[in-house]
Design an enzyme around this catalytic site. Structure first.
Site, PDB file in Angstrom:
ATOM      1  N   LEU A  39       0.820  -1.208   0.000  1.00 59.34           N
ATOM      2  CA  LEU A  39       0.000   0.000   0.000  1.00 59.34           C
ATOM      3  C   LEU A  39       0.857   1.262   0.000  1.00 59.34           C
ATOM      4  O   LEU A  39       2.021   1.236   0.410  1.00 59.34           O
ATOM      5  CB  LEU A  39      -0.872   0.040   1.264  1.00 59.34           C
ATOM      6  CG  LEU A  39      -1.993  -0.974   1.403  1.00 59.34           C
ATOM      7  CD1 LEU A  39      -2.593  -0.880   2.816  1.00 59.34           C
ATOM      8  CD2 LEU A  39      -3.067  -0.741   0.342  1.00 59.34           C
ATOM      9  N   LYS A  44       7.752   1.300   1.441  1.00 59.09           N
ATOM     10  CA  LYS A  44       8.595   0.806   0.341  1.00 59.09           C
ATOM     11  C   LYS A  44       9.774   1.737   0.073  1.00 59.09           C
ATOM     12  O   LYS A  44      10.930   1.300   0.049  1.00 59.09           O
ATOM     13  CB  LYS A  44       7.749   0.635  -0.939  1.00 59.09           C
ATOM     14  CG  LYS A  44       6.545  -0.280  -0.769  1.00 59.09           C
ATOM     15  CD  LYS A  44       5.712  -0.378  -2.023  1.00 59.09           C
ATOM     16  CE  LYS A  44       5.007   0.894  -2.438  1.00 59.09           C
ATOM     17  NZ  LYS A  44       4.019   1.416  -1.454  1.00 59.09           N
ATOM     18  N   SER A 112       2.148  -1.498  -7.242  1.00 61.72           N
ATOM     19  CA  SER A 112       1.851  -2.675  -8.107  1.00 61.72           C
ATOM     20  C   SER A 112       0.746  -3.530  -7.484  1.00 61.72           C
ATOM     21  O   SER A 112       1.008  -4.629  -6.995  1.00 61.72           O
ATOM     22  CB  SER A 112       3.117  -3.488  -8.402  1.00 61.72           C
ATOM     23  OG  SER A 112       4.030  -3.565  -7.338  1.00 61.72           O
TER      24      SER A 112
HETATM   25  P1  ADP Z   1       5.629   3.980   0.348  1.00 57.65           P
HETATM   26  O1  ADP Z   1       6.903   4.143  -0.451  1.00 57.65           O
HETATM   27  O2  ADP Z   1       5.306   2.532   0.612  1.00 57.65           O
HETATM   28  O3  ADP Z   1       4.483   4.758  -0.201  1.00 57.65           O
HETATM   29  P2  ADP Z   1       6.940   5.675   2.242  1.00 57.65           P
HETATM   30  O4  ADP Z   1       8.262   5.005   2.445  1.00 57.65           O
HETATM   31  O5  ADP Z   1       6.882   6.850   1.306  1.00 57.65           O
HETATM   32  O6  ADP Z   1       5.890   4.551   1.795  1.00 57.65           O
HETATM   33  O7  ADP Z   1       6.333   6.136   3.613  1.00 57.65           O
HETATM   34  C1  ADP Z   1       6.318   5.281   4.737  1.00 57.65           C
HETATM   35  C2  ADP Z   1       6.208   6.128   6.000  1.00 57.65           C
HETATM   36  O8  ADP Z   1       6.116   5.244   7.131  1.00 57.65           O
HETATM   37  C3  ADP Z   1       7.428   6.994   6.211  1.00 57.65           C
HETATM   38  O9  ADP Z   1       6.990   8.232   6.742  1.00 57.65           O
HETATM   39  C4  ADP Z   1       8.229   6.196   7.251  1.00 57.65           C
HETATM   40  O10 ADP Z   1       9.063   7.021   8.018  1.00 57.65           O
HETATM   41  C5  ADP Z   1       7.141   5.547   8.080  1.00 57.65           C
HETATM   42  N1  ADP Z   1       7.513   4.298   8.759  1.00 57.65           N
HETATM   43  C6  ADP Z   1       7.319   4.040  10.061  1.00 57.65           C
HETATM   44  N2  ADP Z   1       7.768   2.803  10.404  1.00 57.65           N
HETATM   45  C7  ADP Z   1       8.251   2.273   9.265  1.00 57.65           C
HETATM   46  C8  ADP Z   1       8.851   1.011   8.961  1.00 57.65           C
HETATM   47  N3  ADP Z   1       9.037   0.087   9.897  1.00 57.65           N
HETATM   48  N4  ADP Z   1       9.239   0.778   7.681  1.00 57.65           N
HETATM   49  C9  ADP Z   1       9.044   1.722   6.725  1.00 57.65           C
HETATM   50  N5  ADP Z   1       8.490   2.929   6.946  1.00 57.65           N
HETATM   51  C10 ADP Z   1       8.085   3.218   8.207  1.00 57.65           C
END
Ligand code: ADP
Length: 201
Positions: A39, A44, A112
């Site tokens: 999601l 990611k 995806s």
């Molecule tokens: P995506 O690329 O899946 O859309 P993002 O990496 O942009 O997600 O955002 C994820 C958010 O969740 C970030 O703000 C990150 O700091 C936070 N977060 C908190 N805990 C985690 C974790 N264990 N792994 C990855 N992100 C995390």
């Protein structure tokens, strides 16, 4: 590097030249496509950003293909319709296939959302060098994180077809790795991926 097509095209006048000897010289590590699916706000991009220096420190040449970035360039003509989402995945997979052929370690951070598109990506890249990583998080946690304010906008009706809200996310059935990003710290997630790659050799 050989540019190859992965399926039928609408043209019948294309005859790919049978290039020889264009594969990258073998390196110690097997070039791989690490495909993170999950999601929006699952983590990611955050995980890939932390994984990148770890892989580079091991001497790998890396490249990141991130959903939001490819949509500003390579895929900027695409919408978020089901067909265009599949085309988005297909293009990224084709680029990843070229890069891995050239010897790079490719990290893809792309929602995806459908199993069919991920299966297509795996077939384009080749199963032997495709590692599917499911970055799993409950929708409520992703929504609470909402680093880009997208869930808020989607709930307010500002984004149609937002994955998890009014467009389905199909979780992988058999990912090589399953990471619960609400239970596992970023660095631990990085370790899980790196350990998997090291164990595979
Ligand atoms: P995506 O690329 O899946 O859309 P993002 O990496 O942009 O997600 O955002 C994820 C958010 O969740 C970030 O703000 C990150 O700091 C936070 N977060 C908190 N805990 C985690 C974790 N264990 N792994 C990855 N992100 C995390």
């Amino acid at each position: 590097m050989i540019i190859h097509t992965s399926g039928p095209t609408q043209h019948n006048n294309l005859v790919p030249y049978p290039f020889t000897g264009t594969r990258a010289a073998p390196t110690a590590a097997r070039p791989t496509v690490i495909w993170l699916t999950g999601l929006s706000a699952a983590g990611k991009s955050t995980i890939v950003d932390s994984l990148n220096p770890v892989l580079q420190a091991r001497g790998l040449t890396t490249c990141i293909l991130d959903g939001d970035s490819v949509r500003t360039g390579l895929c900027r003509d695409l919408s978020f319709s089901a067909e265009d989402r599949e085309e988005n995945v297909r293009r990224v997979a084709e680029v990843a296939a070229l890069m891995v052929e050239a010897g790079l370690t490719v990290m893809v951070a792309l929602i995806s959302p459908t199993r069919a598109a991920r299966k297509l990506a795996r077939s384009i890249v080749g199963s032997a060098r495709f590692v599917e990583v499911f970055v799993d998080v409950p929708l409520a946690v992703a929504e609470a994180r909402d680093p880009k304010g997208l869930y808020r906008r989607a709930r307010a009706g500002g984004i149609a077809g937002f994955t998890g809200i009014d467009s389905a996310y199909e979780p992988p059935e058999f990912p090589e790795l399953h990471i619960r990003s609400d239970e596992v710290e970023v660095q631990r997630a990085v370790r899980m991926i790196d350990d998997w790659l090291l164990a595979r050799g």
